[in-house]
Design a protein around this motif. Sequence first.
Motif, short mmCIF file in Angstrom:
data_model
loop_
_atom_site.label_atom_id
_atom_site.label_comp_id
_atom_site.label_asym_id
_atom_site.label_seq_id
_atom_site.Cartn_x
_atom_site.Cartn_y
_atom_site.Cartn_z
N ALA A 143 -54.87 38.58 99.09
CA ALA A 143 -54.52 37.34 99.81
C ALA A 143 -55.03 36.11 99.05
CB ALA A 143 -55.10 37.38 101.22
N LEU A 144 -56.27 36.18 98.55
CA LEU A 144 -56.82 35.03 97.82
C LEU A 144 -56.14 34.86 96.46
CD1 LEU A 144 -60.62 35.41 98.67
CD2 LEU A 144 -58.89 33.99 99.79
N TYR A 145 -55.74 35.97 95.86
CA TYR A 145 -55.02 35.91 94.59
C TYR A 145 -53.69 35.18 94.79
CZ TYR A 145 -52.67 37.49 90.32
OH TYR A 145 -51.99 37.54 89.12
N ASN A 146 -52.95 35.56 95.82
CA ASN A 146 -51.67 34.92 96.09
C ASN A 146 -51.84 33.44 96.46
OD1 ASN A 146 -50.22 37.27 95.57
ND2 ASN A 146 -50.40 37.97 97.71
N PHE A 147 -52.91 33.12 97.18
CA PHE A 147 -53.19 31.72 97.52
C PHE A 147 -53.44 30.90 96.25
CE2 PHE A 147 -56.69 28.64 98.53
CZ PHE A 147 -55.88 27.68 99.14
N ALA A 148 -54.20 31.47 95.30
CA ALA A 148 -54.47 30.77 94.05
C ALA A 148 -53.19 30.57 93.23
CB ALA A 148 -55.50 31.54 93.24
N LEU A 149 -52.27 31.52 93.32
CA LEU A 149 -51.00 31.37 92.60
C LEU A 149 -50.25 30.11 93.05
CD1 LEU A 149 -49.48 34.98 92.38
CD2 LEU A 149 -50.10 33.49 90.47
N THR A 150 -50.32 29.81 94.36
CA THR A 150 -49.61 28.65 94.88
C THR A 150 -50.25 27.33 94.46
OG1 THR A 150 -50.86 28.57 96.96
CG2 THR A 150 -48.93 30.01 96.89
N LYS A 151 -51.46 27.36 93.98
CA LYS A 151 -52.19 26.14 93.61
C LYS A 151 -52.30 25.93 92.10
CE LYS A 151 -53.04 25.28 97.91
NZ LYS A 151 -52.35 24.15 98.59
N MET A 152 -51.66 26.78 91.32
CA MET A 152 -51.80 26.66 89.87
C MET A 152 -51.19 25.35 89.37
SD MET A 152 -51.12 30.51 88.45
CE MET A 152 -51.48 30.01 86.78
N PRO A 153 -51.86 24.66 88.46
CA PRO A 153 -51.31 23.42 87.90
C PRO A 153 -49.98 23.67 87.20
CG PRO A 153 -53.65 23.63 87.38
CD PRO A 153 -53.22 24.94 87.94
N ALA A 154 -49.12 22.69 87.23
CA ALA A 154 -47.80 22.82 86.60
C ALA A 154 -47.95 23.09 85.11
CB ALA A 154 -47.00 21.54 86.83
N GLY A 155 -47.12 23.98 84.60
CA GLY A 155 -47.14 24.31 83.19
C GLY A 155 -48.23 25.27 82.79
N THR A 156 -48.94 25.82 83.76
CA THR A 156 -50.04 26.74 83.48
C THR A 156 -49.61 28.16 83.80
OG1 THR A 156 -51.62 25.01 84.08
CG2 THR A 156 -52.46 27.26 83.96
N SER A 157 -49.93 29.10 82.91
CA SER A 157 -49.55 30.50 83.13
C SER A 157 -50.71 31.36 83.60
CB SER A 157 -48.97 31.10 81.85
OG SER A 157 -49.93 31.07 80.80
N LYS A 158 -51.96 30.89 83.43
CA LYS A 158 -53.11 31.68 83.90
C LYS A 158 -54.31 30.78 84.11
CE LYS A 158 -54.30 33.08 79.17
NZ LYS A 158 -54.56 34.24 78.28
N ILE A 159 -55.13 31.15 85.07
CA ILE A 159 -56.35 30.42 85.39
C ILE A 159 -57.46 31.42 85.69
CG2 ILE A 159 -55.23 28.33 86.25
CD1 ILE A 159 -55.57 29.41 89.08
N ALA A 160 -58.68 30.95 85.67
CA ALA A 160 -59.85 31.78 86.02
C ALA A 160 -60.71 31.00 87.01
CB ALA A 160 -60.65 32.15 84.78
N ILE A 161 -61.13 31.66 88.12
CA ILE A 161 -61.78 30.98 89.23
C ILE A 161 -63.13 31.63 89.52
CG2 ILE A 161 -61.55 30.31 91.65
CD1 ILE A 161 -58.52 30.63 91.30
N TRP A 162 -64.16 30.81 89.77
CA TRP A 162 -65.48 31.29 90.14
C TRP A 162 -65.49 31.78 91.60
CZ3 TRP A 162 -68.88 32.20 86.49
CH2 TRP A 162 -68.95 31.39 85.35
N PHE A 163 -66.25 32.86 91.82
CA PHE A 163 -66.53 33.35 93.18
C PHE A 163 -68.05 33.52 93.33
CE2 PHE A 163 -62.06 34.10 93.15
CZ PHE A 163 -61.68 34.05 94.48
N GLY A 164 -68.48 33.84 94.57
CA GLY A 164 -69.92 33.82 94.87
C GLY A 164 -70.66 35.13 94.72
#
Length: 305
Positions: free
Chosen positions: A213-234
């Motif tokens: 669910a969190l992975y799919n949520f992050a997909l909707t917030k990816m900056p335009a023109g970006t194919s991959k991102i990496a996000i910190w968790f706790g």
Amino acid sequence: MQMSDLKYFAPYLVDSLIMSKSISRLIPVLALFWCVRSSSQQHLICKNIEDVFPEDGIAETQPRHSGVQGPAEIFGPKGERGNRAPPVQMDYDLIDDIIAVKVTNSFSVINSTIAELSRNVSTLLSEWERLKPTIERKDAAEVSTAPATTDATTAATPEDECRVRVGLLHSGKCFTLPYLSSSVGIKYDEAVAECAKQGTLMAEIHDRVQQTALYNFALTKMPAGTSKIAIWFGMEYQHSTSSLLYRSGMEKHSSQFQWYPGYPSTSSPRKYIIMNVRNDGSSNFGLWNYLKARPLSGVMCEKET
């Protein structure tokens, strides 16, 4: 002096008088020296005056003959240069007076316009003061007739609050991405501070369902023109037990989550959990255990609802 002598000199005298344009002097001379009454043939001067002096000018007595042009005129030496004319005297007082008159006229127009505007404003204020009591009575009547509301109907729901945060409501928590950039990274300690600034904590993943669910949520917030991102968790990776450690002190084995190929790493400094997110269709995504000082794309935060 004989008459023959007079006849000899007379032409030269006539030419001189003609060149000087002294016609008034010419006629008596001609009459004196050239009019010979006894002669059977009249000389030029004894001809009718109309024939000698036509209306359009002096009659020519000799036919013209073309000849050789004479020498050009010879000018005398150039005279001395005259004195320069005095400079033009500007009447600056007159100029100042003209400018002053124009400025005064302009200010008169401006003052008239300001006065008219002031009158209009005064009229509007007077009209407002006249209508103000009526408007206030109408507003008071609308307030008194409005239906009463209760705290239950006006209180924001958790969904509303999470929607305002542009987040995802899941498992009783609101998850948000307050910082996400494709160019300027954020380190682990900066990510902790960013969540605290929002009044939240770094998000924790408790199972595969929540991870998806969190992975799919992050997909909707990816900056335009970006194919991959990496996000910190706790969470933190515990090398000794191959498990994830939570703020509560609880641990869950790493096998309960999806990891990026080749992870979790066995390198002991790599213990801070991140999620790799891709929108290019690759199957290479999941959790990493990572280094604390490396900057990443963003951080996910959570708040109890």
